[in-house]
Design a protein around this motif. Sequence first.
Motif: not given
Length: 290
Positions: A58-59, A98-101, A213-217
């Motif tokens: 993701x951005x 770099x944000x991540x979730x 789920x890993x949300x990666x910038x």
Amino acid sequence: MAGRRSLVAAALGLAALLGGCSDARPPAPEVASPLPSMQANRSAAAKLAFTHDLTLGLPPDRVAPHFAAARNRCLSDTGLGCVLVSSSLEDGARPSGRPQAQIQVRLPHESVAPYVAFLTAPLPGEAAGDVVLRRQATRADDLTTPLEDGDRRLAQLTAYRARLDELAAKSDTRVEDLIRIAGELSKVQSQVEEGEARQRGLQRRVDTEIVSVFFHSDGARSGAFAPVEDAWSQAGQTFGASAGDALRFAVASLPWLPVAAIGLLLVRVLWRLRRRRRARIGRPLTEAQP
């Protein structure tokens, strides 16, 4: 007349014999119904527990909205039957910028596909290419043997408990035996409850699936001053790493300080001896000159 009667009796006996033979024949094989075979295959099927791992690119400014949407969908949509297992969000204040979730949920089989489709779809106002599925993996754990072993163990414990109840219900049982039976019943009951809880946990894993789920910038900061911003954001980490290296070098050098001092002292003594020797050798030469 007697001959005719004997002939009729013989005919009746032959008919009875033929009838008995016809009844003794094995019945014709029937066509097997597909339902029993399907049920047998279904009962013999492996009991698998599925785990899915997804990585979404993701951005940087869209990581937090997608994380919030995924968490809220799990918590608010009762039709999914979703259970939130864990979730975490790290914003862009980290040194790397770099944000991540990350989010992990438990879903029934029929809810996995709709939830994954929601995760991989762009939110309102986003372009189709803003959400990119970077990685997808599925793992299946076979729990057939643990479930079958647990069922057999529970059946044995239940039969043993029933036998103890029968012994305790007898009128001629002594008080000492009743005390022992009560203690054994309590122990068996605890084992039964633990086994049932373990079986429920295994069966729950089979009846549901885990989705992580890993949300990666996909990128850090952008713009002409992006390198400067990255360097400034990493200034604290760089200073700490350098200070740590310096302190590590100082601590590692402490044991060598006495050795270095002794070495310097020896070099100084040798140097003085050498100078004195040269002075002694050069003094007669200077005195012999006119």
